[in-house]
Design a protein around this motif. Structure first.
Motif, PDB file in Angstrom:
ATOM      1  N   HIS A 129       0.850  -1.204   0.000  1.00 47.95           N
ATOM      2  CA  HIS A 129       0.000   0.000   0.000  1.00 47.95           C
ATOM      3  C   HIS A 129       0.878   1.243   0.000  1.00 47.95           C
ATOM      4  CE1 HIS A 129       0.197   1.454   4.281  1.00 47.95           C
ATOM      5  NE2 HIS A 129       0.377   0.185   4.593  1.00 47.95           N
ATOM      6  N   ASN A 150       4.225   2.822   4.585  1.00 46.46           N
ATOM      7  CA  ASN A 150       4.759   1.670   3.932  1.00 46.46           C
ATOM      8  C   ASN A 150       5.551   2.096   2.695  1.00 46.46           C
ATOM      9  OD1 ASN A 150       5.160  -1.063   3.336  1.00 46.46           O
ATOM     10  ND2 ASN A 150       3.297  -1.154   2.125  1.00 46.46           N
ATOM     11  N   GLU A 169      -5.139   1.783   2.277  1.00 46.89           N
ATOM     12  CA  GLU A 169      -5.053   0.641   3.198  1.00 46.89           C
ATOM     13  C   GLU A 169      -5.382   1.093   4.607  1.00 46.89           C
ATOM     14  OE1 GLU A 169      -2.978  -2.070   6.148  1.00 46.89           O
ATOM     15  OE2 GLU A 169      -2.756   0.079   5.844  1.00 46.89           O
ATOM     16  N   GLU A 170      -4.845   2.250   4.964  1.00 44.59           N
ATOM     17  CA  GLU A 170      -5.026   2.749   6.337  1.00 44.59           C
ATOM     18  C   GLU A 170      -6.493   3.063   6.632  1.00 44.59           C
ATOM     19  OE1 GLU A 170      -2.513   2.561   8.248  1.00 44.59           O
ATOM     20  OE2 GLU A 170      -0.653   3.050   7.180  1.00 44.59           O
ATOM     21  N   ASP A 214       4.016  -5.123   3.676  1.00 45.77           N
ATOM     22  CA  ASP A 214       3.526  -4.005   4.479  1.00 45.77           C
ATOM     23  C   ASP A 214       4.439  -3.874   5.687  1.00 45.77           C
ATOM     24  OD1 ASP A 214       2.122  -2.062   5.746  1.00 45.77           O
ATOM     25  OD2 ASP A 214       0.239  -3.166   5.904  1.00 45.77           O
TER      26      ASP A 214
HETATM   27 ZN    ZN Z   1       0.816  -0.575   6.558  1.00 46.44          ZN
END
Ligand code: ZN
Length: 553
Positions: free
Chosen positions: A325, A347, A380-381, A408
């Motif tokens: 991500h 990341n 993603e977060e 990640d």
């Molecule tokens: Zn992450």
């Protein structure tokens, strides 16, 4: 210690180049040292530093940092000689909505013939809605306690057996029965049935109007403050054609204390919670009603996944997808005058690893037979949204997708003897990890805290949900360095950086471990790219069935 490692690689180089002399035939038991050495510290460090610099503003979706980041990744993919992964484009647009939910009345009230209980928003309960409608109104919905709220035929478990919860509100416990009885489910290792996301999904499948999860610090592995802060700001979601009409009307959590009071109002013993942990438990109607009314502030916007492909030489239709991500938390609350959440480990490291792995595939003496896809996902977060969108709108058919290898975060503490597979025991990709790790003199372990369900918390999981085996592998814990003083000072300097403004590159980073882990990720995918078979889920995996269906397509 660094010198020793370099020396080891030197020997590997010599050995393997000898093995390749004379016959240019692929052998899974050797290492292509040219490919492996293409993965190196200088460019890795340069990319991580760039992506996590203040200029990128913490890489939050929908901000200037978003545009800068996706353009940076596209440029890297181009300069590495990778082809566009989505037709003639390197982008996959991900339409999203942001919903800010607020209860119309701060108090939530439960009533029955004998009395009522009113609890306070944020203090005692939180509630929200995924439905894309401006108003939510649920009137006098009957409460039913459904224990874990799990339907798992492979474990002989059904908490919704013989009960109709349509239009009702279910009260559900977090975690799964294995946490309390080692003979049930997968004992200490949490199955997907234990995750709160599953609880919401199952209640919706059962037609419930609402869900309230019972918070339990131990079982959830986080305190009420985490639930509370997670449910205060706007929530991002994928845009949906059905406007999320398939979700329950509302979702929420209640504290353990609220649950006690609720059971008291219903005249039910709290021991029901323990009874629900045993096989054969039957859901209990509480003869209590509640009403919920919410307003949703909805905004639409979109971000992008960035995707590139390296076509395979023999089976180009079959793809192995590396993911990382690219997003992070952006600009937020200032700490000591710093408000940029740089996200170097989380990341920028994973994204930069995609570039290094692409370099290695390009450098390989024998080209991969299957195609390699490099996918940097967004949001993603915010709840694994970019990867979820890809899994629901795959560019390459899932039936031809061999595996997902997800990166990640990597550890900047230094090289380790071991590597750790999060949620070990799920897929046959683990066999590839064992083989590749052994070639590099490394050992393989499970993660330290399997009961927290780490396997369900990064992007590979969206592939897993649609039946594609996914690997989430992280750095190990047995450091090769014997210099304890140096290790300790490094450890101290790097502690507490997760999701903080200090997640940035500095002199405390040791890149050797990251380089070694990326080389391992490469070799796993490379070996797989030369195989004819598809790795499967293990027989005890809760995703085995969906995977079989995917391959039948
Ligand atoms: Zn992450």
């Amino acid at each position: 210690m660094k010198k020793t490692i370099l020396l080891t690689w030197g020997i590997v180089t010599l050995l393997t180049s000898c093995q390749f002399i004379g016959h240019n035939k692929y052998d899974a038991n050797t290492i292509d040292s040219t490919a492996l050495l293409a993965i190196e510290k200088v460019s890795l460090a340069k990319n991580i530093s760039a992506l996590s610099s203040n200029e990128f503003l913490g890489r939050k979706p929908f901000t200037k940092g978003d545009t800068l980041t996706v353009n940076y990744i596209e440029n890297q993919f181009k300069s590495l000689g990778l082809s566009p992964g989505n037709g003639d484009s390197y982008f996959q647009e991900v339409p999203m909505v942001s919903i800010k939910t607020a209860p119309k009345i701060k108090e939530l009230t439960f009533t029955n013939g004998s009395g009522k209980l009113s609890v306070q928003h944020l203090e005692d309960y939180v509630v929200g809605s995924k439905r894309l409608q401006e108003e939510i109104k649920v009137d006098n919905s009957e409460l039913v306690f459904v224990g874990f709220g799990i339907v798992a035929p492979e474990f002989g478990w059904n908490d919704y057996k013989d009960i109709d919860v349509k239009g009702k509100t279910v009260i559900v416990m977090v975690s799964d029965p294995g946490k309390y009885n080692k003979n049930l489910f997968k004992a200490d290792t949490m199955t997907y049935y234990g995750r709160w996301t599953y609880k919401f999904e199952e209640a919706a499948r059962q037609g419930a109007a609402g869900v309230l999860l019972v918070h339990d610090t131990d079982a959830a592995s986080y305190g009420w403050n985490v639930v509370r802060s997670g449910w205060t700001g706007p929530q991002l979601n994928l845009e949906s054609q059905t406007n999320m009409a398939n979700a329950t009307e509302f979702e929420g959590w209640i504290t353990a204390e609220t649950t006690e009071k609720l059971f008291a109002l219903a005249g039910k013993p709290l021991s029901l919670i323990d009874e629900a942990k045993s096989k054969g438990f039957k859901a209990v109607p509480l003869n209590v009603k509640t009403s919920v009314s919410l307003t949703n502030e909805i905004r639409k916007s979109s971000s992008n996944n960035v995707i590139a492909i390296l076509k395979g030489s023999k089976e180009p239709e079959e793809v192995i997808i590396y993911t990382a991500h690219w997003d992070h938390l952006g600009v937020g609350e200032a700490v000591d005058g710093d408000s940029i959440y740089n996200g170097a480990i989380d990341n920028a490291a994973g994204v930069s690893a995609l570039f290094e792995i692409a370099k290695a595939f390009k450098a390989a003496k024998i080209k991969p037979e299957r195609s390699i896809v490099f996918l940097a996902v967004t949001a993603e977060e915010e709840g694994l949204l970019g990867s979820s969108y890809y899994a629901e709108h795959p560019i390459y058919p899932l039936s031809k997708t061999v595996a997902n290898l997800n990166m990640d975060a990597f550890s900047p503490l230094g090289a380790t003897k071991d590597v750790s597979i999060v949620g070990i025991g799920q897929t046959e990709i683990e066999d590839y990890v064992m083989t590749s790790a052994a070639k590099m003199g490394r050992t393989v372990k499970g993660d330290n805290n399997p009961s927290s369900g780490g396997f369900f918390r990064s992007d590979h999981f969206n592939f897993v949900k649609v039946g594609v085996p996914g690997l989430f592998m992280g750095s190990g814990s047995e450091l090769l360095s014997t210099d304890t003083a140096e290790t300790n000072s490094r450890r101290k300097a790097l502690a507490g950086r997760y999701h903080s403004v200090n997640d940035e590159v500095d002199e405390n980073w040791d890149f050797e471990g990251i380089v070694a882990d990326i080389r391992l990720f490469f070799d796993i995918g490379y070996v797989m790219s030369m195989e004819k078979t598809f790795p499967n889920f293990k027989p005890k995996s809760e995703f085995k069935e969906i995977s079989t269906k995917r391959l039948a397509k």
